[in-house]
Every structure is written in C-alpha cells, then in structure tokens.
Design a protein around this motif. Structure first.
Motif, mmCIF file in Angstrom:
data_model
loop_
_atom_site.group_PDB
_atom_site.id
_atom_site.type_symbol
_atom_site.label_atom_id
_atom_site.label_comp_id
_atom_site.label_asym_id
_atom_site.label_seq_id
_atom_site.Cartn_x
_atom_site.Cartn_y
_atom_site.Cartn_z
ATOM 1 N N LYS A 128 9.434 5.011 4.359
ATOM 2 C CA LYS A 128 9.157 6.347 3.844
ATOM 3 C C LYS A 128 10.163 6.596 2.727
ATOM 4 O O LYS A 128 11.363 6.369 2.916
ATOM 5 C CB LYS A 128 9.319 7.377 4.966
ATOM 6 N N LEU A 129 9.669 6.996 1.574
ATOM 7 C CA LEU A 129 10.510 7.139 0.395
ATOM 8 C C LEU A 129 10.445 8.567 -0.130
ATOM 9 O O LEU A 129 9.363 9.145 -0.261
ATOM 10 C CB LEU A 129 10.043 6.189 -0.715
ATOM 11 N N MET A 145 5.051 3.606 2.554
ATOM 12 C CA MET A 145 4.894 2.253 2.018
ATOM 13 C C MET A 145 4.618 1.293 3.174
ATOM 14 O O MET A 145 5.430 1.153 4.093
ATOM 15 C CB MET A 145 6.183 1.863 1.288
ATOM 16 N N THR A 146 3.458 0.631 3.161
ATOM 17 C CA THR A 146 3.119 -0.360 4.171
ATOM 18 C C THR A 146 2.701 -1.651 3.475
ATOM 19 O O THR A 146 2.531 -1.701 2.254
ATOM 20 C CB THR A 146 1.995 0.137 5.097
ATOM 21 N N PHE A 147 2.506 -2.704 4.259
ATOM 22 C CA PHE A 147 2.328 -4.042 3.695
ATOM 23 C C PHE A 147 1.125 -4.748 4.320
ATOM 24 O O PHE A 147 0.839 -4.572 5.506
ATOM 25 C CB PHE A 147 3.591 -4.876 3.921
ATOM 26 N N PHE A 200 13.437 3.570 7.265
ATOM 27 C CA PHE A 200 12.891 2.279 7.670
ATOM 28 C C PHE A 200 12.296 2.380 9.072
ATOM 29 O O PHE A 200 12.960 2.840 10.009
ATOM 30 C CB PHE A 200 14.000 1.219 7.655
ATOM 31 N N PHE A 201 11.041 1.963 9.202
ATOM 32 C CA PHE A 201 10.354 1.900 10.487
ATOM 33 C C PHE A 201 10.107 0.426 10.819
ATOM 34 O O PHE A 201 9.471 -0.292 10.045
ATOM 35 C CB PHE A 201 9.011 2.628 10.416
ATOM 36 N N THR A 223 0.852 -1.188 0.000
ATOM 37 C CA THR A 223 0.000 0.000 0.000
ATOM 38 C C THR A 223 0.888 1.238 0.000
ATOM 39 O O THR A 223 1.774 1.372 0.852
ATOM 40 C CB THR A 223 -0.916 0.034 1.244
ATOM 41 N N LEU A 224 0.659 2.114 -0.960
ATOM 42 C CA LEU A 224 1.403 3.366 -1.063
ATOM 43 C C LEU A 224 0.469 4.541 -0.770
ATOM 44 O O LEU A 224 -0.679 4.558 -1.212
ATOM 45 C CB LEU A 224 1.982 3.541 -2.463
ATOM 46 N N ARG A 225 1.007 5.515 -0.040
ATOM 47 C CA ARG A 225 0.243 6.729 0.251
ATOM 48 C C ARG A 225 1.138 7.944 0.041
ATOM 49 O O ARG A 225 2.292 7.952 0.473
ATOM 50 C CB ARG A 225 -0.275 6.698 1.693
ATOM 51 N N TYR A 226 0.613 8.926 -0.650
ATOM 52 C CA TYR A 226 1.362 10.169 -0.854
ATOM 53 C C TYR A 226 1.311 10.990 0.423
ATOM 54 O O TYR A 226 0.237 11.272 0.960
ATOM 55 C CB TYR A 226 0.782 10.964 -2.023
#
Length: 242
Positions: free
Chosen positions: A165-166, A151-153, A180-181, A131-134
């Motif tokens: 976080k990108l 970015m989560t999974f 990286f979290f 799952t991507l979120r702006y």
C-alpha cells in the motif's frame, strides 16, 4: 444552427469531463506522475550504477550490464543477475565448494531483488506483472494528504503473494509512505514505514528514510556514479564505498 445543436457538444463535453477514471486508470496516472517526479523514464534508464548500504550490507548494481556486487563483512558475491552465475569470496579466497557457492549465489540474487526494492520501488510501479489500484485519499503518518495505491503482482518476482500500500503525497507527487503485506489476503500490514528524505543522485531522486514510530531505519551510502573502478566487479575483498 439551433440552440439545441449548439448545446449538444457542450453537454457531451461536460458529461465526459465529469466521468471518474477507473481505479486502475487513476492509479496508472498517479504512477506516471511519480515516475516523472523521480527523474522520468529517461533518467532511470540513463542511470547505470547504483550503490547503497541496507542492513549492514553494501551493494553495487550495474543496471546496464546486469551485474550485482553484494558484500557483508568478509563475504563477497559478484553475480550476473540474468544468468545467476558468479563468484563468491570468503576472506578474499574464492569459494570452491560448488554446492555452497550455488546457495550463496541464489541468496545474492534474492538479496538483489529485496534490497534494490527498498531503494528504487517507486520506479517499479508500472513494471510488467504489476497491478495498481487506486484506493482513495488518506493522510500519511506525518499528516500529509495523499493518494493511496494498492500494488499486487501476477507471478513475478520471488514473492508474488506480497501486497503493498503506497501513499503518494499530493503536493510533492512522490511516494511518502508504504505498507507491506506478506499476503495479499492479509487485512493488516506487517509494517508501515516512511519513504522520505529525497535527494538527487545523478539524474534521479531517491529517498533514504524508512523509519516509523517503532524506530529509525535508513538506507545509507547511496550513490549513482556515472563511472566506477573496474575493481568494483572483480575485487575479492570489500571495496571502498563509492
């Protein structure tokens, strides 16, 4: 046609063009741009072999046959990442102890997931279960303007609780930084690193630099050869870098 009728389509167009994309849709659009700038889906799919060194571990991945060779010092594991079957060698001798062998094969599988992610993560932004979120706009640690994605999974991989976080460089359209979290609930990341020093490898781009203010860290011996010797997936001893 009346002036009112002439203006209605124009007004509708202006209203629609002014509508902001949802955070998810905008994130997907940016991810598609990243993929294209890295070589595109075709470039990724056409790339069969990838080789690289990560933390003194050398590995070769056959993406088409789903084979993975991992080696460190005299320890060698060759595994089919679909079946998780394979062989383990210590100082050139095949390991016969089934319990120890299984543990090392499981480790090799986990290392394939982790080590390959450090190399090819930008190609995985639109994988199933991601799952991507702006998030918005920020500057990277090097001062470049960037679009930021979260970015989560959804129960994929070995650590679906992770979050990334990108930072996607606005000018280059490439991932320039990542954080990286360990848990998606964490407020602060475990680390933030560059994702830079892109070069062409075959039909795709890959970046080697993962440094930050705490120190330099790079992936080395990166290669994407069209062919490899048969010994790559059979040799019980460490091989020459491709």
């Amino acid at each position: 046609m009346s002036l009112r009728n002439l203006l209605q389509p124009l007004l509708l167009f202006l209203l629609l063009s002014g509508c902001d994309q949802s955070p998810n849709d905008k994130a997907k659009s940016i991810a598609s741009e990243v993929m294209e700038n890295m070589g595109g889906e075709k470039g990724w799919n056409d790339t069969r072999y990838l080789a690289w060194t990560f933390n003194d571990q050398y590995q070769v991945w056959d993406k088409h046959q789903n084979l993975f060779r991992w080696e460190q010092d005299s320890l060698v594991a060759i595994i089919n990442i679909d079946t998780k079957d394979g062989k383990v060698y210590v100082e050139g001798q095949e390991l016969q102890n089934s319990e120890e062998k299984q543990k090392l094969l499981e480790r090799a599988y986990a290392l394939w997931i982790n080590n390959s992610y450090w190399l090819v993560m930008p190609f995985k932004l639109q994988d199933e279960g991601v799952t991507l979120r702006y998030v918005g706009e920020e500057q990277t640690m090097d001062g470049a303007p960037a679009d930021v994605l979260e970015m989560t999974f959804a129960q994929v991989g070995l650590t679906p609780q992770n979050k990334y976080k990108l930072w996607v460089d606005k000018e280059q359209g490439l991932v320039a930084q990542w954080a990286f979290f360990r848990s998606a609930e964490d407020a602060e990341p475990s680390f933030t690193r560059r994702w830079s020093d892109y070069k062409d490898y075959g039909s795709i781009k890959l970046a080697s630099d993962r440094s930050n203010s705490q120190g330099e860290f790079k992936l080395t011996d990166i290669a994407a050869p069209a062919e490899v010797p048969d010994s790559v997936f059979s040799s019980p001893t460490p091989i020459e870098k491709l």
